[in-house]
Design an enzyme around this catalytic site. Structure first.
Site, PDB file in Angstrom:
ATOM      1  CE  LYS A  18     -15.906  38.769  -7.714  1.00  0.00           C
ATOM      2  NZ  LYS A  18     -16.493  37.524  -7.224  1.00  0.00           N
ATOM      3  CG  ASN A  19     -14.994  38.011  -3.504  1.00  0.00           C
ATOM      4  OD1 ASN A  19     -15.843  38.004  -4.384  1.00  0.00           O
ATOM      5  ND2 ASN A  19     -13.897  37.252  -3.553  1.00  0.00           N
TER       6      ASN A  19
ATOM      7  CB  CYS B 199     -17.813  25.431 -10.087  1.00  0.00           C
ATOM      8  SG  CYS B 199     -16.151  25.428  -9.548  1.00  0.00           S
TER       9      CYS B 199
ATOM     10  NE  ARG C 284     -15.618  27.385  -5.132  1.00  0.00           N
ATOM     11  CZ  ARG C 284     -15.552  28.621  -5.621  1.00  0.00           C
ATOM     12  NH1 ARG C 284     -15.124  28.830  -6.818  1.00  0.00           N
ATOM     13  NH2 ARG C 284     -15.908  29.649  -4.884  1.00  0.00           N
ATOM     14  N   PRO C 285     -17.988  22.364  -2.786  1.00  0.00           N
ATOM     15  CG  PRO C 285     -17.066  21.180  -0.997  1.00  0.00           C
ATOM     16  CD  PRO C 285     -16.706  21.888  -2.279  1.00  0.00           C
TER      17      PRO C 285
ATOM     18  CG  ASP D 144     -10.229  34.992  -5.738  1.00  0.00           C
ATOM     19  OD1 ASP D 144     -10.368  33.805  -6.094  1.00  0.00           O
ATOM     20  OD2 ASP D 144     -11.099  35.611  -5.085  1.00  0.00           O
TER      21      ASP D 144
ATOM     22  NE  ARG E 248     -19.032  36.048 -12.342  1.00  0.00           N
ATOM     23  CZ  ARG E 248     -18.127  35.349 -11.660  1.00  0.00           C
ATOM     24  NH1 ARG E 248     -17.252  34.632 -12.284  1.00  0.00           N
ATOM     25  NH2 ARG E 248     -18.132  35.364 -10.355  1.00  0.00           N
TER      26      ARG E 248
HETATM   27  C1  UD1 Z   1     -14.769  32.824  -1.748  1.00  0.00           C
HETATM   28  C2  UD1 Z   1     -14.580  33.918  -2.752  1.00  0.00           C
HETATM   29  C3  UD1 Z   1     -13.704  33.463  -3.900  1.00  0.00           C
HETATM   30  C4  UD1 Z   1     -12.398  32.902  -3.391  1.00  0.00           C
HETATM   31  C5  UD1 Z   1     -12.633  31.872  -2.299  1.00  0.00           C
HETATM   32  C6  UD1 Z   1     -11.347  31.448  -1.609  1.00  0.00           C
HETATM   33  C7  UD1 Z   1     -16.610  35.213  -2.561  1.00  0.00           C
HETATM   34  C8  UD1 Z   1     -17.897  35.619  -3.171  1.00  0.00           C
HETATM   35  N1  UD1 Z   1     -15.896  34.329  -3.243  1.00  0.00           N
HETATM   36  O1  UD1 Z   1     -15.431  31.759  -2.407  1.00  0.00           O
HETATM   37  O2  UD1 Z   1     -13.450  34.590  -4.740  1.00  0.00           O
HETATM   38  O3  UD1 Z   1     -11.703  32.301  -4.450  1.00  0.00           O
HETATM   39  O4  UD1 Z   1     -13.492  32.402  -1.276  1.00  0.00           O
HETATM   40  O5  UD1 Z   1     -10.715  32.537  -1.051  1.00  0.00           O
HETATM   41  O6  UD1 Z   1     -16.245  35.685  -1.517  1.00  0.00           O
HETATM   42  N2  UD1 Z   1     -15.093  24.220   1.021  1.00  0.00           N
HETATM   43  C9  UD1 Z   1     -15.549  23.039   1.562  1.00  0.00           C
HETATM   44  N3  UD1 Z   1     -16.840  22.998   2.015  1.00  0.00           N
HETATM   45  C10 UD1 Z   1     -17.660  24.078   1.967  1.00  0.00           C
HETATM   46  C11 UD1 Z   1     -17.181  25.281   1.427  1.00  0.00           C
HETATM   47  C12 UD1 Z   1     -15.879  25.312   0.951  1.00  0.00           C
HETATM   48  O7  UD1 Z   1     -14.823  22.047   1.628  1.00  0.00           O
HETATM   49  O8  UD1 Z   1     -18.808  23.995   2.423  1.00  0.00           O
HETATM   50  C13 UD1 Z   1     -13.704  24.296   0.533  1.00  0.00           C
HETATM   51  C14 UD1 Z   1     -13.573  24.674  -0.927  1.00  0.00           C
HETATM   52  O9  UD1 Z   1     -13.675  23.554  -1.772  1.00  0.00           O
HETATM   53  C15 UD1 Z   1     -12.194  25.308  -0.951  1.00  0.00           C
HETATM   54  C16 UD1 Z   1     -12.123  26.012   0.389  1.00  0.00           C
HETATM   55  O10 UD1 Z   1     -13.081  25.356   1.225  1.00  0.00           O
HETATM   56  O11 UD1 Z   1     -11.196  24.309  -0.979  1.00  0.00           O
HETATM   57  C17 UD1 Z   1     -12.421  27.500   0.351  1.00  0.00           C
HETATM   58  O12 UD1 Z   1     -13.658  27.727  -0.310  1.00  0.00           O
HETATM   59  P1  UD1 Z   1     -14.577  28.948   0.125  1.00  0.00           P
HETATM   60  O13 UD1 Z   1     -13.817  29.859   1.027  1.00  0.00           O
HETATM   61  O14 UD1 Z   1     -15.876  28.427   0.628  1.00  0.00           O
HETATM   62  O15 UD1 Z   1     -14.855  29.677  -1.244  1.00  0.00           O
HETATM   63  P2  UD1 Z   1     -16.095  30.599  -1.526  1.00  0.00           P
HETATM   64  O16 UD1 Z   1     -16.598  31.153  -0.248  1.00  0.00           O
HETATM   65  O17 UD1 Z   1     -17.042  29.899  -2.424  1.00  0.00           O
END
Ligand code: UD1
Length: 446
Positions: A22-23, A116, A121-122, A307, A399
């Site tokens: 999926k990801n 969320c 989740r920023p 995950d 999902r």
């Molecule tokens: C993706 C995955 C999700 C998985 C996650 C972590 C997809 C569609 N989803 O989510 O299944 O649980 O990776 O492996 O691929 N963060 C920031 N700033 C940002 C973005 C993220 O501080 O702009 C932080 C988040 O709060 C978290 C960490 O970075 O602590 C990782 O998040 P991120 O890798 O961005 O998660 P997703 O990409 O949303």
């Protein structure tokens, strides 16, 4: 709304086949709009999230057709650069259209995904990276408004408090494909799904190196061309079956996987006492021997994926002794803990960790799924529990898991789906099913 009814006390045995990831599929679908042509993506799992991304691409003007596990996307007529809240709120991965839209059209308005249910989740790192490439970004009425006359390569650092960002790396890497000059992403996410997106882009004519490492280099090109790509296997789905087999003290073979992308999960299961044999594309699991409690932490790749954290908790609730599970990526991702407690697990939260006093009897009951992987954890606990469980709000499961009941029943489980009268009646309009089966007006994540 449906629920899953699970008869506990089974021992999983047999063979199971894993779908595409999926990801990986979601950001690849989003990246298809970087080019004007035909994209064929093979081994795309049949999931609600994939339907949501298809709807989002269609809302932008793409033609999306599904046939036998493949998606065909014609991106020639993409004309809109507006990703509406109504679609983005359903799935956080929708934000992956931001980078491609800016790169192809020089403009985008994409809804912020919002709050969320697995913690804060920023998307600040996405925005930081795109700004470094020269995009002019502002937040207006809940939307990211982006404009860029010409993206330019830059040296970008994407590390944050929880490690790198997976979809942030996808956004910046995709946008950089059409930027002028060279981009270096430092502290890039090295998850296999990001590397799969990179291979898709390279096959379409992009010039990306360092995939699968924390330093990714992209040399911009004029444009990309039509491409066919096969999505990698879903390592989270595979891990979920492996953990379910262990929780039921079963013996299963998981096929069509890449064990090399699951080393941390395999090592954690071995530390727990599960016997694992690995071949090129198969993992054999046997949990007939005694199991041990452990301490484990979810970390960015190649660590144990966040995950799979909830599923490990369910397994460790069945293992005698004190286990500690920490989530360093999403330190608040423990909504499943209270539902596991309702099934008899002895679980105590301590900051970003939970302490599990495992080995007590789990008993089936009615539990509420709170997010995708929490739902999987509840199914695992229900399989191992005494008696019947009803798992409610299973739209979360749909999902991320295709044909979960069929696959589990093929391994000897007794799981079936039936309408959940309690949650179907007298629900306020904003909690009712919409046209594609998303059942609630909340932001869906992971
Ligand atoms: C993706 C995955 C999700 C998985 C996650 C972590 C997809 C569609 N989803 O989510 O299944 O649980 O990776 O492996 O691929 N963060 C920031 N700033 C940002 C973005 C993220 O501080 O702009 C932080 C988040 O709060 C978290 C960490 O970075 O602590 C990782 O998040 P991120 O890798 O961005 O998660 P997703 O990409 O949303």
């Amino acid at each position: 709304m449906d629920m899953l009814v699970v008869q506990g006390g089974c021992t999983l045995r047999g063979d199971v086949y894993v779908d595409g990831a999926k990801n990986a599929a979601l950001p690849i679908m989003a990246a298809s709009i970087l080019l004007a042509g035909d994209v064929r993506i093979k081994r795309v799992p049949d999931l609600v999230d994939v339907q949501t991304m298809s709807l989002l691409l269609q809302s932008l003007g793409a033609k999306v057709t599904r046939s036998e596990g493949s998606l065909d996307i014609d991106t020639r007529d993409v004309a809109s650069q507006h990703a509406d809240y109504e679609l983005v709120r359903r799935m956080r991965a929708s934000v992956c259209v931001l980078g491609p839209l800016i790169a192809r059209f020089g403009r985008a308005s994409v809804s912020l995904p919002g709050g969320c249910n697995i913690g804060h989740r920023p998307i600040d790192l996405h925005l930081k990276g795109l700004a470094a490439l020269g995009a002019d970004l502002r937040i207006e009425r809940g939307y990211v408004i982006a404009e860029a006359s010409q993206l330019r390569g830059a040296d970008v650092f994407l590390g944050g408090p929880g490690g790198s960002t997976v979809t942030g790396t996808c956004n910046v890497m995709t946008a950089a494909c059409l930027a002028k000059g060279r981009t270096i992403i430092r502290a890039a996410a090295s998850e296999p799904e990001v590397a799969d997106l990179g291979r898709f882009l390279n096959d379409a004519g992009a010039r990306i190196s360092g995939l699968g490492t924390s330093t990714v280099e992209i040399t911009g090109v004029e444009g990309l061309t039509s491409v066919t790509h096969t999505v990698i296997p879903d390592r989270i789905e595979a891990a979920t079956f492996a953990i379910a087999a262990a929780a039921t003290r079963g013996e299963i073979s998981i096929h069509d996987v890449r064990p090399g992308q699951m080393t941390s999960v395999i090592e954690a299961l071995r530390a727990i006492g599960v016997a694992i044999h690995v071949t090129d594309d198969r993992i054999d699991i046997s949990a007939s021997g005694p199991l041990r409690s452990v301490e484990l932490a979810a970390l960015p790749f190649p660590g144990i994926p966040t995950d799979t954290q909830a599923q490990f908790m369910a397994l460790l609730a069945t293992v005698a002794g004190i286990s500690v599970v920490t989530d360093r990526v999403f330190p608040d991702r423990f909504m499943h803990a209270s539902e596991l407690v309702r099934m008899g697990a002895a679980v105590r939260r301590e900051g970003a960790s939970v302490v599990i006093d495992g080995g007590g009897r789990l008993t089936g009951t009615s539990v509420m799924a709170s997010d995708l992987r929490a739902s999987a954890a509840l199914v695992i606990a229900a399989l191992a529990a005494d008696g019947e469980s009803q798992i409610r709000r299973i739209y979360h499961l749909d999902r991320g898991y295709a044909r979960l009941e069929q696959k589990l029943n093929g391994l000897g489980a007794d799981v079936f789906r039936r309408p959940d009268v309690a949650t179907s009646t007298k629900r306020p309009h904003y909690l009712q099913e919409d046209s594609i089966g998303n059942k609630e007006s909340e932001v869906h994540l992971d």
